[in-house]
Structures are given as C-alpha cells and as structure tokens.
Scaffold this motif. Structure first.
Motif, PDB file in Angstrom:
ATOM      1  N   ASP A 121     -33.480  -0.236  14.687  1.00 52.22           N
ATOM      2  CA  ASP A 121     -34.460  -0.826  15.596  1.00 52.22           C
ATOM      3  C   ASP A 121     -35.167  -2.060  15.040  1.00 52.22           C
ATOM      4  O   ASP A 121     -35.589  -2.917  15.808  1.00 52.22           O
ATOM      5  N   ILE A 122     -35.322  -2.140  13.722  1.00 52.42           N
ATOM      6  CA  ILE A 122     -36.063  -3.268  13.138  1.00 52.42           C
ATOM      7  C   ILE A 122     -35.107  -4.277  12.489  1.00 52.42           C
ATOM      8  O   ILE A 122     -35.161  -5.469  12.770  1.00 52.42           O
ATOM      9  N   LEU A 123     -34.236  -3.808  11.627  1.00 51.10           N
ATOM     10  CA  LEU A 123     -33.331  -4.696  10.902  1.00 51.10           C
ATOM     11  C   LEU A 123     -32.241  -5.243  11.820  1.00 51.10           C
ATOM     12  O   LEU A 123     -31.816  -6.380  11.691  1.00 51.10           O
ATOM     13  N   ASP A 126     -39.089  -9.178   8.415  1.00 47.97           N
ATOM     14  CA  ASP A 126     -38.897 -10.527   7.866  1.00 47.97           C
ATOM     15  C   ASP A 126     -37.424 -10.913   7.844  1.00 47.97           C
ATOM     16  O   ASP A 126     -37.069 -12.054   8.171  1.00 47.97           O
ATOM     17  N   VAL A 127     -36.567  -9.990   7.446  1.00 44.68           N
ATOM     18  CA  VAL A 127     -35.120 -10.277   7.426  1.00 44.68           C
ATOM     19  C   VAL A 127     -34.631 -10.537   8.846  1.00 44.68           C
ATOM     20  O   VAL A 127     -33.919 -11.511   9.098  1.00 44.68           O
ATOM     21  N   CYS A 128     -35.019  -9.690   9.780  1.00 45.78           N
ATOM     22  CA  CYS A 128     -34.590  -9.856  11.177  1.00 45.78           C
ATOM     23  C   CYS A 128     -35.082 -11.191  11.741  1.00 45.78           C
ATOM     24  O   CYS A 128     -34.328 -11.905  12.407  1.00 45.78           O
ATOM     25  N   ASN A 129     -36.323 -11.554  11.458  1.00 47.61           N
ATOM     26  CA  ASN A 129     -36.896 -12.811  11.968  1.00 47.61           C
ATOM     27  C   ASN A 129     -36.294 -14.046  11.310  1.00 47.61           C
ATOM     28  O   ASN A 129     -36.436 -15.149  11.828  1.00 47.61           O
ATOM     29  N   ARG A 154     -43.486   3.091   3.876  1.00 46.75           N
ATOM     30  CA  ARG A 154     -42.752   2.811   5.117  1.00 46.75           C
ATOM     31  C   ARG A 154     -43.199   1.478   5.712  1.00 46.75           C
ATOM     32  O   ARG A 154     -42.381   0.728   6.243  1.00 46.75           O
ATOM     33  N   GLU A 155     -44.473   1.200   5.620  1.00 51.18           N
ATOM     34  CA  GLU A 155     -44.993  -0.058   6.151  1.00 51.18           C
ATOM     35  C   GLU A 155     -44.386  -1.257   5.418  1.00 51.18           C
ATOM     36  O   GLU A 155     -44.065  -2.275   6.029  1.00 51.18           O
ATOM     37  N   GLN A 156     -44.227  -1.146   4.098  1.00 50.89           N
ATOM     38  CA  GLN A 156     -43.624  -2.237   3.332  1.00 50.89           C
ATOM     39  C   GLN A 156     -42.154  -2.414   3.708  1.00 50.89           C
ATOM     40  O   GLN A 156     -41.671  -3.547   3.840  1.00 50.89           O
ATOM     41  N   VAL A 157     -41.447  -1.305   3.884  1.00 50.14           N
ATOM     42  CA  VAL A 157     -40.033  -1.380   4.287  1.00 50.14           C
ATOM     43  C   VAL A 157     -39.926  -2.016   5.669  1.00 50.14           C
ATOM     44  O   VAL A 157     -39.094  -2.901   5.898  1.00 50.14           O
ATOM     45  N   GLU A 158     -40.758  -1.590   6.595  1.00 48.38           N
ATOM     46  CA  GLU A 158     -40.722  -2.150   7.942  1.00 48.38           C
ATOM     47  C   GLU A 158     -41.037  -3.654   7.921  1.00 48.38           C
ATOM     48  O   GLU A 158     -40.402  -4.433   8.632  1.00 48.38           O
ATOM     49  N   ALA A 159     -41.996  -4.064   7.098  1.00 49.61           N
ATOM     50  CA  ALA A 159     -42.337  -5.491   6.991  1.00 49.61           C
ATOM     51  C   ALA A 159     -41.158  -6.285   6.429  1.00 49.61           C
ATOM     52  O   ALA A 159     -40.851  -7.382   6.918  1.00 49.61           O
ATOM     53  N   PHE A 160     -40.502  -5.749   5.426  1.00 47.04           N
ATOM     54  CA  PHE A 160     -39.339  -6.416   4.842  1.00 47.04           C
ATOM     55  C   PHE A 160     -38.223  -6.538   5.883  1.00 47.04           C
ATOM     56  O   PHE A 160     -37.644  -7.615   6.068  1.00 47.04           O
ATOM     57  N   TYR A 161     -37.916  -5.433   6.572  1.00 49.97           N
ATOM     58  CA  TYR A 161     -36.871  -5.460   7.601  1.00 49.97           C
ATOM     59  C   TYR A 161     -37.218  -6.475   8.695  1.00 49.97           C
ATOM     60  O   TYR A 161     -36.350  -7.206   9.175  1.00 49.97           O
ATOM     61  N   ASN A 212     -33.204 -14.584  11.089  1.00 50.83           N
ATOM     62  CA  ASN A 212     -31.954 -14.850  11.819  1.00 50.83           C
ATOM     63  C   ASN A 212     -30.728 -14.927  10.922  1.00 50.83           C
ATOM     64  O   ASN A 212     -29.813 -15.710  11.173  1.00 50.83           O
ATOM     65  N   VAL A 213     -30.698 -14.147   9.860  1.00 47.09           N
ATOM     66  CA  VAL A 213     -29.496 -14.053   9.031  1.00 47.09           C
ATOM     67  C   VAL A 213     -28.710 -12.821   9.477  1.00 47.09           C
ATOM     68  O   VAL A 213     -29.299 -11.805   9.848  1.00 47.09           O
ATOM     69  N   PRO A 214     -27.396 -12.921   9.508  1.00 40.62           N
ATOM     70  CA  PRO A 214     -26.613 -11.743   9.882  1.00 40.62           C
ATOM     71  C   PRO A 214     -26.726 -10.654   8.817  1.00 40.62           C
ATOM     72  O   PRO A 214     -26.810 -10.936   7.623  1.00 40.62           O
ATOM     73  N   VAL A 215     -26.749  -9.420   9.263  1.00 40.75           N
ATOM     74  CA  VAL A 215     -26.900  -8.271   8.371  1.00 40.75           C
ATOM     75  C   VAL A 215     -25.724  -7.332   8.584  1.00 40.75           C
ATOM     76  O   VAL A 215     -25.356  -7.015   9.708  1.00 40.75           O
ATOM     77  N   SER A 216     -25.139  -6.896   7.482  1.00 37.70           N
ATOM     78  CA  SER A 216     -24.058  -5.913   7.521  1.00 37.70           C
ATOM     79  C   SER A 216     -24.510  -4.654   6.794  1.00 37.70           C
ATOM     80  O   SER A 216     -25.061  -4.731   5.693  1.00 37.70           O
TER      81      SER A 216
END
Length: 116
Positions: free
Chosen positions: A80-82, A51-54, A42-49, A56-60
């Motif tokens: 909440d994260i992505l 990084d994607v959120c930071n 879960r920690e790795q998934v949260e870190a990845f999300y 500033n790329v749009p996510v669908s």
C-alpha cells in the motif's frame, strides 16, 4: 564470496580429493549472530517507504516461498505504501539469492526488472 566463506577441512595426507571435490568447512563472523544495533519503528518504516514511493523510482520485491516470515502489517506497508512495480514470489529459502539452486531464477528476475 563462497570461497572466502569456506576453508579447507582437515584432510588426511592419504586423501585423493581433487580441488573440485575437496571437503570444506563453512565459516562466518560470529558478530553476525549479535542482536541488531538498529531497529526502526513502524512510523519510520512508513516514512521511508513513502519517501521512496514519492521519488518515483521503480521498486522490485523478490520474496522466497520459504523465506523470512513477513507479518501482515509489513506486507500491507509494502503493497500500500511502497507500491512495488515488480513483485515476485520465487522458489527458495531466506538466502535464495545466494543458493546455487535458486540464484539463476533470482538473477533473471533482477535483469528483467532492470531492462523494463
């Protein structure tokens, strides 16, 4: 892909099947049934999300009504994260992106997201 994933089924020599109506058999690589070689904490998934959120790329996120079940932690992490800018629940099953009955709506949502 569908043509590569199908092979002609055994047809008797007396059959009058046209090319459009010939019977086919689905085939796949049996290795697809093997357990995954990669799992994330879960920690790795949260870190990845994060990084994607930071970045500033749009996510669908497109999800199918009868798709893969998503637990509350995964749903919360996505929201909440992505923080997807485009999120839709569409008709269909886990493979709604490839199902002839639902692929059109999926494609329209993707094009809409890319044009925004």
């Amino acid at each position: 892909m569908v043509l590569r994933a199908t092979v002609d089924a055994a047809v008797s020599s007396t059959s009058n099947s046209s090319d459009d109506n010939r019977p086919v058999t689905f085939r796949h690589d049996p290795r697809l049934q093997w357990p995954s070689l990669q799992y994330y904490t879960r920690e790795q998934v949260e870190a990845f999300y994060t990084d994607v959120c930071n970045s500033n790329v749009p996510v669908s996120i497109l999800m199918a009504e009868d798709g893969w079940p998503v637990d509350s932690w995964s749903q919360s992490a996505v929201n909440d994260i992505l923080k997807p800018s485009h999120m839709k629940l569409l008709k269909g099953s886990h493979h709604f992106h490839a199902d002839p009955d639902t692929v059109g709506e999926v494609a329209l949502e993707i094009v809409s997201f890319l044009k925004a």
